[in-house]
Write a protein that holds these residues in place. Structure first.
Motif, PDB file in Angstrom:
ATOM      1  N   GLU A   1       0.832  -1.212   0.000  1.00 30.01           N
ATOM      2  CA  GLU A   1       0.000   0.000   0.000  1.00 30.01           C
ATOM      3  C   GLU A   1       0.855   1.245   0.000  1.00 30.01           C
ATOM      4  O   GLU A   1       0.640   2.196  -0.752  1.00 30.01           O
ATOM      5  CB  GLU A   1      -0.810   0.044   1.302  1.00 30.01           C
ATOM      6  N   ALA A   2       1.833   1.231   0.902  1.00 32.97           N
ATOM      7  CA  ALA A   2       2.699   2.401   1.041  1.00 32.97           C
ATOM      8  C   ALA A   2       3.459   2.646  -0.255  1.00 32.97           C
ATOM      9  O   ALA A   2       3.634   3.786  -0.696  1.00 32.97           O
ATOM     10  CB  ALA A   2       3.682   2.187   2.190  1.00 32.97           C
ATOM     11  N   LYS A   3       3.915   1.556  -0.888  1.00 34.50           N
ATOM     12  CA  LYS A   3       4.680   1.685  -2.125  1.00 34.50           C
ATOM     13  C   LYS A   3       3.868   2.400  -3.198  1.00 34.50           C
ATOM     14  O   LYS A   3       4.361   3.296  -3.885  1.00 34.50           O
ATOM     15  CB  LYS A   3       5.076   0.289  -2.607  1.00 34.50           C
ATOM     16  N   GLU A   4       2.585   2.022  -3.309  1.00 30.23           N
ATOM     17  CA  GLU A   4       1.736   2.682  -4.314  1.00 30.23           C
ATOM     18  C   GLU A   4       1.673   4.176  -4.096  1.00 30.23           C
ATOM     19  O   GLU A   4       1.809   4.982  -5.010  1.00 30.23           O
ATOM     20  CB  GLU A   4       0.306   2.164  -4.177  1.00 30.23           C
ATOM     21  N   LYS A   5       1.433   4.551  -2.794  1.00 27.54           N
ATOM     22  CA  LYS A   5       1.293   5.973  -2.485  1.00 27.54           C
ATOM     23  C   LYS A   5       2.575   6.731  -2.820  1.00 27.54           C
ATOM     24  O   LYS A   5       2.559   7.829  -3.376  1.00 27.54           O
ATOM     25  CB  LYS A   5       1.015   6.141  -0.982  1.00 27.54           C
ATOM     26  N   ILE A   6       3.727   6.117  -2.460  1.00 33.16           N
ATOM     27  CA  ILE A   6       4.987   6.810  -2.681  1.00 33.16           C
ATOM     28  C   ILE A   6       5.265   6.942  -4.178  1.00 33.16           C
ATOM     29  O   ILE A   6       5.747   7.973  -4.653  1.00 33.16           O
ATOM     30  CB  ILE A   6       6.146   6.075  -1.974  1.00 33.16           C
ATOM     31  N   GLU A   7       4.936   5.900  -4.937  1.00 31.56           N
ATOM     32  CA  GLU A   7       5.145   5.976  -6.391  1.00 31.56           C
ATOM     33  C   GLU A   7       4.357   7.131  -6.975  1.00 31.56           C
ATOM     34  O   GLU A   7       4.846   7.873  -7.835  1.00 31.56           O
ATOM     35  CB  GLU A   7       4.692   4.671  -7.053  1.00 31.56           C
ATOM     36  N   LYS A   8       3.145   7.306  -6.483  1.00 32.65           N
ATOM     37  CA  LYS A   8       2.298   8.396  -6.984  1.00 32.65           C
ATOM     38  C   LYS A   8       2.948   9.747  -6.679  1.00 32.65           C
ATOM     39  O   LYS A   8       3.004  10.631  -7.540  1.00 32.65           O
ATOM     40  CB  LYS A   8       0.930   8.296  -6.302  1.00 32.65           C
ATOM     41  N   ILE A   9       3.449   9.889  -5.467  1.00 32.36           N
ATOM     42  CA  ILE A   9       4.087  11.160  -5.093  1.00 32.36           C
ATOM     43  C   ILE A   9       5.269  11.452  -6.002  1.00 32.36           C
ATOM     44  O   ILE A   9       5.455  12.566  -6.502  1.00 32.36           O
ATOM     45  CB  ILE A   9       4.574  11.111  -3.628  1.00 32.36           C
ATOM     46  N   LEU A  10       6.098  10.434  -6.239  1.00 38.64           N
ATOM     47  CA  LEU A  10       7.287  10.646  -7.059  1.00 38.64           C
ATOM     48  C   LEU A  10       6.911  11.013  -8.492  1.00 38.64           C
ATOM     49  O   LEU A  10       7.504  11.897  -9.104  1.00 38.64           O
ATOM     50  CB  LEU A  10       8.165   9.389  -7.060  1.00 38.64           C
ATOM     51  N   ARG A  11       5.895  10.310  -9.016  1.00 36.77           N
ATOM     52  CA  ARG A  11       5.482  10.598 -10.400  1.00 36.77           C
ATOM     53  C   ARG A  11       5.035  12.054 -10.522  1.00 36.77           C
ATOM     54  O   ARG A  11       5.389  12.740 -11.456  1.00 36.77           O
ATOM     55  CB  ARG A  11       4.338   9.682 -10.823  1.00 36.77           C
ATOM     56  N   GLU A  12       4.233  12.504  -9.531  1.00 32.24           N
ATOM     57  CA  GLU A  12       3.728  13.886  -9.603  1.00 32.24           C
ATOM     58  C   GLU A  12       4.856  14.892  -9.487  1.00 32.24           C
ATOM     59  O   GLU A  12       4.936  15.858 -10.230  1.00 32.24           O
ATOM     60  CB  GLU A  12       2.785  14.157  -8.423  1.00 32.24           C
ATOM     61  N   LYS A  13       5.732  14.644  -8.500  1.00 34.94           N
ATOM     62  CA  LYS A  13       6.733  15.656  -8.200  1.00 34.94           C
ATOM     63  C   LYS A  13       7.879  15.715  -9.209  1.00 34.94           C
ATOM     64  O   LYS A  13       8.418  16.766  -9.507  1.00 34.94           O
ATOM     65  CB  LYS A  13       7.355  15.367  -6.828  1.00 34.94           C
ATOM     66  N   LEU A  14       8.282  14.555  -9.717  1.00 39.49           N
ATOM     67  CA  LEU A  14       9.501  14.529 -10.514  1.00 39.49           C
ATOM     68  C   LEU A  14       9.266  14.284 -11.993  1.00 39.49           C
ATOM     69  O   LEU A  14      10.201  14.047 -12.741  1.00 39.49           O
ATOM     70  CB  LEU A  14      10.449  13.447  -9.988  1.00 39.49           C
ATOM     71  N   LYS A  15       8.000  14.341 -12.431  1.00 42.04           N
ATOM     72  CA  LYS A  15       7.739  14.091 -13.842  1.00 42.04           C
ATOM     73  C   LYS A  15       8.477  15.150 -14.656  1.00 42.04           C
ATOM     74  O   LYS A  15       8.327  16.340 -14.426  1.00 42.04           O
ATOM     75  CB  LYS A  15       6.237  14.212 -14.072  1.00 42.04           C
ATOM     76  N   ASN A  16       9.299  14.704 -15.601  1.00 46.98           N
ATOM     77  CA  ASN A  16      10.045  15.630 -16.464  1.00 46.98           C
ATOM     78  C   ASN A  16      10.963  16.572 -15.710  1.00 46.98           C
ATOM     79  O   ASN A  16      11.305  17.633 -16.213  1.00 46.98           O
ATOM     80  CB  ASN A  16       9.095  16.484 -17.319  1.00 46.98           C
ATOM     81  N   ALA A  17      11.352  16.207 -14.503  1.00 47.93           N
ATOM     82  CA  ALA A  17      12.220  17.099 -13.745  1.00 47.93           C
ATOM     83  C   ALA A  17      13.622  17.056 -14.330  1.00 47.93           C
ATOM     84  O   ALA A  17      14.122  16.008 -14.711  1.00 47.93           O
ATOM     85  CB  ALA A  17      12.242  16.652 -12.301  1.00 47.93           C
ATOM     86  N   GLN A  18      14.242  18.217 -14.383  1.00 44.37           N
ATOM     87  CA  GLN A  18      15.619  18.291 -14.859  1.00 44.37           C
ATOM     88  C   GLN A  18      16.527  18.628 -13.697  1.00 44.37           C
ATOM     89  O   GLN A  18      16.135  19.380 -12.800  1.00 44.37           O
ATOM     90  CB  GLN A  18      15.764  19.382 -15.937  1.00 44.37           C
ATOM     91  N   TYR A  19      17.752  18.115 -13.713  1.00 39.75           N
ATOM     92  CA  TYR A  19      18.677  18.353 -12.613  1.00 39.75           C
ATOM     93  C   TYR A  19      18.952  19.849 -12.446  1.00 39.75           C
ATOM     94  O   TYR A  19      19.253  20.547 -13.410  1.00 39.75           O
ATOM     95  CB  TYR A  19      19.988  17.620 -12.876  1.00 39.75           C
ATOM     96  N   SER A  20      18.851  20.303 -11.218  1.00 40.07           N
ATOM     97  CA  SER A  20      19.172  21.698 -10.922  1.00 40.07           C
ATOM     98  C   SER A  20      19.694  21.739  -9.502  1.00 40.07           C
ATOM     99  O   SER A  20      18.980  21.410  -8.560  1.00 40.07           O
ATOM    100  CB  SER A  20      17.905  22.549 -11.048  1.00 40.07           C
ATOM    101  N   SER A  21      20.953  22.130  -9.322  1.00 37.56           N
ATOM    102  CA  SER A  21      21.567  21.970  -7.998  1.00 37.56           C
ATOM    103  C   SER A  21      20.896  22.821  -6.943  1.00 37.56           C
ATOM    104  O   SER A  21      20.975  22.533  -5.756  1.00 37.56           O
ATOM    105  CB  SER A  21      23.062  22.288  -8.052  1.00 37.56           C
ATOM    106  N   SER A  22      20.193  23.876  -7.349  1.00 39.84           N
ATOM    107  CA  SER A  22      19.540  24.708  -6.331  1.00 39.84           C
ATOM    108  C   SER A  22      18.206  24.123  -5.913  1.00 39.84           C
ATOM    109  O   SER A  22      17.777  24.295  -4.775  1.00 39.84           O
ATOM    110  CB  SER A  22      19.354  26.125  -6.862  1.00 39.84           C
ATOM    111  N   GLU A  23      17.540  23.425  -6.842  1.00 42.92           N
ATOM    112  CA  GLU A  23      16.198  22.934  -6.493  1.00 42.92           C
ATOM    113  C   GLU A  23      16.220  21.582  -5.810  1.00 42.92           C
ATOM    114  O   GLU A  23      15.240  21.170  -5.203  1.00 42.92           O
ATOM    115  CB  GLU A  23      15.361  22.828  -7.767  1.00 42.92           C
ATOM    116  N   LEU A  24      17.327  20.850  -5.955  1.00 43.65           N
ATOM    117  CA  LEU A  24      17.386  19.488  -5.406  1.00 43.65           C
ATOM    118  C   LEU A  24      17.047  19.423  -3.913  1.00 43.65           C
ATOM    119  O   LEU A  24      16.227  18.604  -3.502  1.00 43.65           O
ATOM    120  CB  LEU A  24      18.776  18.898  -5.667  1.00 43.65           C
TER     121      LEU A  24
END
Lengths: 115, 126
Positions: free
Chosen positions: B26-49
């Motif tokens: 259950e927890a894994k599903e929730k965390i996967e959803k969070i990661l997908r939302e937050k990091l979709k198409n994210a590009q590396y940026s040392s200030s935002e990390l």
């Protein structure tokens, strides 16, 4: 007495020292090798937990070890780690030990929850 | 003489009940959803990390609490984000806990610019 302490804050320094010594012993001057590093991490974890328990049995320990190869460029060598915890702040605690040699970085995060 | 029998409401729980037990899936599903939302198409940026790691850690912890498992669970979340530049990274963990009540789950996310690992532990307090 440190041996009987039930507050992580009191034993934090000793735990960090123990983990640092384990890293020194197991990683030493070794290079980053994909297959070998997996075993090294396993050994570090095992040894750390064993020594932590020897030191103080009043906690549940969670050890997470990360090994990252050094590539030499500023952008490549950037790693961010954050921990967020929902626990009893007066007795539980976490600590992160940073260790490095010429070829890699090793970070060992320890979480300890009081029993 | 009649004796009064008082009912005690104390329950000294040393195990979570079956339906209140932490379920890693259950927890894994929730965390996967969070990661997908937050990091979709994210590009590396040392200030935002640093900001991303903090936000992901906070959100994950809130989601775990919201799962509604036994109130005696303690939650620990660790988030690791780095630049995906071809260097080798390996993460391992070892725990000393009670196999019946405690558990952990991990979720990884990678795109061509960053990699992210979230490790979540749930530890029962006796």
């Amino acid at each position: 007495m440190p041996q009987d302490s039930v507050v992580f804050g009191h034993i934090r320094q000793e735990c960090e020292q123990l983990i640092f010594n384990v890293c020194n012993k197991i990683f030493g001057p070794k290079e980053y090798n994909q297959t070998q590093v997996a075993t090294l991490i396993s050994q570090t974890n095992e040894e750390s937990v064993k020594q932590l328990l020897n030191n103080n049995k009043n906690f549940k320990y969670m050890v997470v070890t990360t090994a990252m190869q050094k590539k030499g460029t500023a952008a490549a060598d950037h790693l961010e780690m954050t921990a967020d915890c929902y626990w009893n702040a007066s007795t539980d605690g976490q600590s992160c030990v940073r260790w490095e040699n010429d070829h890699m970085f090793v970070f060992v995060t320890l979480f300890a929850c009081a029993l | 003489m009649s004796k009064k029998v008082t009912q005690s409401n104390k329950t000294y729980q040393i195990r979570p009940s079956f339906k209140d037990k932490f379920r890693p899936a259950e927890a894994k599903e929730k965390i996967e959803k969070i990661l997908r939302e937050k990091l979709k198409n994210a590009q590396y940026s040392s200030s935002e990390l640093p900001q991303w790691t903090r936000e992901i850690a906070d959100q994950t912890k809130s989601e775990l609490k919201a799962l509604g498992k036994d109130k005696r669970y303690k939650y620990l979340v660790q988030v690791i984000i780095g630049h995906n530049s071809g260097q080798g990274v390996r993460v391992g963990s070892r725990c000393f806990w009670d196999e019946d009540t405690d558990d952990c789950t991990y979720v990884t996310y990678m795109n061509d610019s960053i990699f992210c690992l979230v490790v979540a532990f749930a530890v029962y307090l006796y």
